[in-house]
Design an enzyme around this catalytic site. Structure first.
Site, PDB file in Angstrom:
ATOM      1  N   HIS A  27       0.842  -1.198   0.000  1.00 29.54           N
ATOM      2  CA  HIS A  27       0.000   0.000   0.000  1.00 29.54           C
ATOM      3  C   HIS A  27       0.875   1.245   0.000  1.00 29.54           C
ATOM      4  CE1 HIS A  27       0.510   1.515   4.191  1.00 29.54           C
ATOM      5  NE2 HIS A  27       0.802   0.256   4.444  1.00 29.54           N
ATOM      6  N   CYS A  28       0.300   2.341  -0.496  1.00 28.37           N
ATOM      7  CA  CYS A  28       0.963   3.641  -0.419  1.00 28.37           C
ATOM      8  C   CYS A  28       0.140   4.505   0.526  1.00 28.37           C
ATOM      9  CB  CYS A  28       1.103   4.263  -1.803  1.00 28.37           C
ATOM     10  SG  CYS A  28      -0.469   4.534  -2.659  1.00 28.37           S
ATOM     11  N   VAL A  29       0.174   5.804   0.361  1.00 28.87           N
ATOM     12  CA  VAL A  29      -0.514   6.697   1.290  1.00 28.87           C
ATOM     13  C   VAL A  29      -2.029   6.561   1.200  1.00 28.87           C
ATOM     14  CG1 VAL A  29      -0.857   9.113   1.952  1.00 28.87           C
ATOM     15  CG2 VAL A  29       1.390   8.336   1.215  1.00 28.87           C
ATOM     16  N   THR A  30      -2.547   6.315  -0.010  1.00 29.47           N
ATOM     17  CA  THR A  30      -4.004   6.296  -0.188  1.00 29.47           C
ATOM     18  C   THR A  30      -4.554   5.006  -0.793  1.00 29.47           C
ATOM     19  OG1 THR A  30      -3.803   7.312  -2.387  1.00 29.47           O
ATOM     20  CG2 THR A  30      -4.085   8.808  -0.504  1.00 29.47           C
ATOM     21  N   ARG A  31      -3.682   4.126  -1.336  1.00 27.10           N
ATOM     22  CA  ARG A  31      -4.190   3.009  -2.131  1.00 27.10           C
ATOM     23  C   ARG A  31      -3.603   1.671  -1.719  1.00 27.10           C
ATOM     24  NH1 ARG A  31      -1.846   5.345  -7.323  1.00 27.10           N
ATOM     25  NH2 ARG A  31      -0.789   6.616  -5.771  1.00 27.10           N
TER      26      ARG A  31
END
Length: 486
Positions: A27-31
């Site tokens: 995952h990244c910051v939003t996804r």
């Protein structure tokens, strides 16, 4: 709360084809980012039913589920625990996802991996050049004069800003060299040295090359009868890209064959020496010529048919973002800036962002009975107006389709207008409404009209399409209301 995340995870895993379909996930910051075995098994309708899911799309071999900052890491942790798939880093998931890409997609992804890390420096430079534009542009505050011409005490202040802003573009090969060599598996510090080598002060500045060639005043190296022009590659992208690839491959080759105790004395010197000679003898001249051909091609197309060029690029930029192909045009922008001192493509990008924001804003007024969709539409439209279109595109417009098409139309019409008025930018800045500060000041009015078109057309087109087709909107799905009136 744990039960709530458990149900969310269950729905997401089911939507992406089950845990058996997940090769890797991070995952990244939003996804949430998935490397899937078979993306045809994805059920987007199932994903749309989940409250926290704001959109889902496939890009660069990864299937990405937009959840939002603060929640995505909790959902990911619950998913890892519930499915037993194990945690993975972004690089590990990217590596797995790359195996699903075709050669063209891999090439596009490589460009994205190279240019995205250096974008903060380029965007910062663009913003600072915008400040310099305000100070030095004629006709902004005074008729036929600039601010520094009237208040001369500000001239040195503007000159220092210009120097700071131009540094990123003057030494662009060093930035690209660092990122490219790192991407190709070599030592990024050697990439910086290689880039600086191509813009060494003892070389003829690339921007002065046409004038020096016309005057027959180009310095030469004589290598045993072989004449090599002593020319730098300021602002050029292709020479450093190819040279970085060569450098990284030579370094990797030597590291595998030279004993550890001798690597410091052998690997870096030989890699730089070989690459340096190849860069000035073969790579530089060939890629410089190819770069000029690319510049001439785009300039020729937009000069000959600005309406068609603006219409196509304005309409297709947003779909290119979905595929990831838009990253290839970053290299074209840099090439145009390095060759002719400005780019006419990047201003169209800014209008595309604005158009997506306008469509998302219209959706807020259409979704009267859904507070979640209204909130998402409002916040994502503001984000798009400031240059970040992902929430608007994937969270709202693509989900309901007609807002996305409306944005494409508005962007295309705005692009046609600014192309007819020869709007260009000396740099790449922040997309969206702040982009005006990165446009040449004498084109601010024309660009402002283009922005108005990119706002009004998508907004009203989205609004009236939504009304005329009698859609009822909610954050999970869109339903057509049948008209049974006689």
């Amino acid at each position: 709360m744990a039960k709530e995340y458990s149900q969310i995870v269950e729905g997401i895993v089911k939507g992406v084809g089950g845990k058996e379909n997940i090769q890797s996930a991070t995952h990244c910051v939003t996804r949430l980012r998935f490397a899937l075995k078979d993306e045809t098994k994805v059920d987007k309708e199932e994903l749309d039913k989940i409250d926290v899911v704001k959109g889902a799309f496939s890009a660069n071999g990864q299937f990405q589920v937009v959840i939002g900052q603060g929640t995505v890491n909790k959902v990911y942790a619950e998913m890892v625990e519930a499915t037993g798939i194990g945690t993975a880093t972004k690089e590990e998931t990217k590596s797995v996802a790359e195996s699903n890409l075709n050669p063209l997609q891999r090439a596009v992804k490589a460009l994205a991996d190279i240019f995205i890390p250096i974008l903060p420096a380029i965007v910062t430079a663009g913003l600072l050049l915008g400040i310099n534009n305000i100070l030095t542009g004629t006709g902004i505050f005074f008729e036929k004069k600039s601010l520094v011409q009237v208040y001369t005490q500000w001239s040195d202040f503007a000159d220092i800003i210009n120097l700071i802003a131009n540094t990123a573009f003057t030494f662009l090969p060093a930035l690209v060299g660092w990122s490219a060599v790192k991407r190709f598996g070599g030592n990024p510090l050697l990439g910086i040295i290689l880039g600086l080598m191509l813009v060494h002060p003892s070389l003829l500045n690339a921007w002065d090359y046409p004038k020096a060639k016309a005057a027959g005043d180009i310095g030469m190296w004589n290598l045993f009868g072989l004449q090599i022009e002593k020319v730098g590659y300021q602002g050029q992208v292709l020479p450093i890209l190819v040279a970085s690839y060569v450098l990284a491959k030579i370094e990797v080759f030597l590291n595998k064959r030279v004993a550890d105790s001798f690597q410091l004395l052998v690997v870096a010197p030989i890699s730089l020496l070989i690459t340096g000679f190849l860069a000035f003898i073969v790579i530089g001249p060939v890629t410089f010529t190819i770069g000029n051909w690319i510049t001439s091609l785009f300039v020729g197309i937009f000069d000959m048919a600005p309406v068609i060029g603006g219409l196509l690029y304005g309409a297709l930029y947003a779909p290119l973002v979905i595929t990831g192909m838009h990253h290839t045009f970053l290299a074209v922008d840099f090439q145009l800036i390095g060759s002719i001192g400005s780019t006419f493509l990047w201003p169209i990008l800014a209008l595309s962002n604005i158009a997506q924001g306008a469509s998302a804003l219209a959706m807020m007024f259409l979704a009267k009975n859904d507070e979640k969709l209204r909130g998402l539409s409002l916040t994502s439209s503001i984000s798009a107006f400031l240059g970040v279109t992902e929430p608007a595109m994937f969270g709202v417009n693509l989900r309901y389709r007609f807002p996305f098409y409306s944005a494409m139309i508005g962007s295309a019409l705005g692009a046609v207008y600014i192309m007819l008025n020869a709007v260009t930018s000396p740099s790449i800045g922040v997309g969206g409404i702040p982009a005006i500060f990165s446009i040449f000041p004498n084109k601010w009015i024309s660009f402002s009209v283009g922005m108005v078109i990119a706002i009004i057309v998508p907004f009203f087109l989205t609004f009236f399409l939504g009304k005329s087709k009698k859609y009822t909107l909610n954050s999970k799905k869109i339903t057509r209301i049948e008209d049974h009136s006689v």
